[in-house]
Design an enzyme around this catalytic site. Sequence first.
Site, mmCIF file in Angstrom:
data_model
loop_
_atom_site.group_PDB
_atom_site.id
_atom_site.type_symbol
_atom_site.label_atom_id
_atom_site.label_comp_id
_atom_site.label_asym_id
_atom_site.label_seq_id
_atom_site.Cartn_x
_atom_site.Cartn_y
_atom_site.Cartn_z
ATOM 1 C CE1 TYR A 66 -3.455 2.548 -0.394
ATOM 2 C CE2 TYR A 66 -4.426 1.403 1.914
ATOM 3 C CZ TYR A 66 -4.681 2.351 0.805
ATOM 4 O OH TYR A 66 -5.713 3.228 0.642
ATOM 5 N NE ARG B 140 -20.366 8.227 -6.860
ATOM 6 C CZ ARG B 140 -21.513 9.133 -7.814
ATOM 7 N NH1 ARG B 140 -21.867 8.695 -8.151
ATOM 8 N NH2 ARG B 140 -20.265 10.410 -8.114
ATOM 9 C CE1 TYR C 266 -4.217 5.377 6.422
ATOM 10 C CE2 TYR C 266 -4.643 4.587 4.306
ATOM 11 C CZ TYR C 266 -4.916 5.060 5.685
ATOM 12 O OH TYR C 266 -5.921 5.074 5.799
ATOM 13 C CB CYS D 178 -25.761 8.674 -0.295
ATOM 14 S SG CYS D 178 -25.955 7.008 0.615
HETATM 15 FE FE1 SF4 Z 1 -23.273 4.528 -2.767
HETATM 16 FE FE2 SF4 Z 1 -24.362 5.238 -0.761
HETATM 17 FE FE3 SF4 Z 1 -24.451 2.837 -0.845
HETATM 18 FE FE4 SF4 Z 1 -22.033 3.699 -0.528
HETATM 19 S S1 SF4 Z 1 -24.575 4.064 0.767
HETATM 20 S S2 SF4 Z 1 -22.562 2.099 -1.478
HETATM 21 S S3 SF4 Z 1 -22.791 5.705 -1.246
HETATM 22 S S4 SF4 Z 1 -25.955 3.976 -2.114
#
Ligand code: SF4
Length: 710
Positions: free
Chosen positions: A183, A310, A188, A359
């Site tokens: 890592y 994402r 780190y 989120c």
């Molecule tokens: Fe995605 Fe929100 Fe679930 Fe995290 S909590 S995986 S950001 S939907």
Amino acid sequence: MNMMTKPGSRPESRYDILFEPVRIGPVTAPNRFYQVPHASGMTNALPRVRAKFRETKAEGGWGVICTGACSIDLSSDDTPLPMATMWDDNDIKSHALMTDAVHKHGALAGVELWHGGASVMNRTTRVAPLSPSGIPWMATHVGFMGNLRPKTMDKQDIRDVLRWQAEGARKARSAGFDVVYVYAGMGYLGYEFLLPEYNHRIDEYGGSIANRVRFVREMIEVTKDAVGEHCGVALRISLEELRAKIGINHPSEAHEVIELLADVPDLFDVKMDSSPTDCSASRFTGEGSHEPVIDFVKKLTDKPVVGVGRFTSPDTMVSQIKRGVLDFIGGARPSIADPFLPNKIREGRMDEIRECIGCNICISSWHDGVPVRCTQNPTAGEEWRRGWHPENPGKAETPERVLVIGGGPSGLEAALTLGRRGHEVTLADKSSAFGGRLTFEKTLPGLSAWNRVVDYRLGRLREMTNVEMYLESDLGVDEIIDLAPDHVLVATGARWTNFLYSSMEIPVGQLEQERVFTPDDIGAGRLPEGPTLVFDFDNYYMGGVITEHLAAQGIPVTYATPAGQASAWTIMTNELPLVARALTKRKVPVRTQELVSGFDGEIVTLSQIFTGEKTTLPCRNVVITGLRLPRAELFDAMTVREADLRAAGIKSFSLVGDALAPGALAHAVHSGHRAAQELGLGALPFRRDAPIVEFEPSYTSTAGLVKAHP
Ligand code: SF4
Ligand code: ADP
């Protein structure tokens, strides 16, 4: 599109490229879906919870499943944040539960061996943190601050860390891991050697790029010597800061580092440098946001490259592979929100993908020190503990007729899960659209992706023949008695109030004034005119986004909060720095540590929370984003007429979601899911996990040892 069909096989699809096997040194991943290391909040104290959580993703088709950060020595101790360890034989046994579970589904298991360097405080082990040059990470936020500065590593310390890494790798192999990490990211230890800001050394580990890379190279080499014949050795590296530094032979130092290490590891796992940019929230960043930083890596190495962004769109994934950006589609959040994402793509069930909404409630769980929670996937972290499965909630023994009142996130999730369990479901909402609070909130700046919570559930519900859905149905007790279902779930949500806030840090008193607003008023289309103060003691996103929303419409707006920063709780979701930037960009004055103590329609009085000192601000409107209270009138009326409900054959009625306890979307969805799982069954077991202690729990390390002078 080539749609040739071979006998006995499914039609070829443009997504087939995602299901090609890829070699990682001596091992082969069955496909390109790679669950990169990510924090789960599940330490070695929760080995079964952890194994089942990771196994579920392997079952859903992810080809590589990794742990989160796994400490190689007691000098890398991030407590009280949750962390895994690879220190002793009990740890090996603990991790073996996960590797066995993952292997059952044909996936590879990876371990993110980790030394935190200067960014850990070793709060439990009390060993001085290690660093290249004694430079600490001076975190600005409470909860991340430490008051122990790191020691500068001498040559023996460097040899020690290399030995711990090699020992950690051997233990990892014994535990059954196929991919072992070095890592060098996210602040780190390895990263600190690479960055000149942390590394001021004048020996062979500092100065030129070749010298700064030396420690990371040696970490990879000792790992390869230890396990390289059997395991793929991966380098996880952050490239954001390095990419911003001009190189000598290449456009940036990131290019130089990758070129110097091009043949050394078996795989590059490339990422950003800090949590807010690496794991950025959808409020501020879209899919694939890492690409401008990591796009060059594959041009400089023949080794496979994994990165994240994402990714939830299969077309974006294919494009990343075809354009030569990545070899593996890395996923952390998309794999939490939908552990079955790969299988759904393979089977052409795109509509069924439960897309991550960005989120970052999952990240907040790690900051809270608890197992992962997810807004979209209420079963995340509950796979072993409650026996929940993200795709299959099981069939009810006796299908019953269930009325769900309220089609917000909790009502939708309850109706969906009840429908999947085989119940006859009626979902009714008084408004003209399903979605509850999200119907308005999705229109606020940056929140459109959050409506995936509604879209996913509505889409599935519309396919179900045992679920009937009604809008514009404002139900009262008489209508419920007429419908006479077996059970009623009351998911009627919550309302924002005009409560103020006291210096005792509790909501107190109400501000009764014509020009006092709540987010519900704004949602109903009642907009303030003229200078407006947003007073926020909710501290999550609403105060910040309402402020942005008003500013975007040209309303002069000031933001005030009793907390130390705007949207203070969003430090937990990585959003806080970006909220500050967004408010600055919109030229919103931000006032902190202040309470609203008076408002006469023209002037608002603010009091400093600690000293009580008062200041005034000319202002025509106040928007209070503070206390939410359940909208439970219907439930209360049902309680009063319980005998009539019983006489109509109604066996139970319960509150769920915000109507039960107002909270984040994740709580509402979880509450709806639980109510549907447990309907008519009473309380089901909540299994408590326990650490594995087969061997004497002891670990010996030379970290911090008083050294004999020659
Ligand atoms: Fe995605 Fe929100 Fe679930 Fe995290 S909590 S995986 S950001 S939907
Ligand atoms: P949650 O987050 O718990 O799902 P929401 O506030 O998002 O809560 O959603 C609550 C939903 O309940 C809203 O869509 C609202 O229109 C609906 N609702 C509230 N009271 C009634 C009622 N008496 N009859 C039908 N629907 C109702």
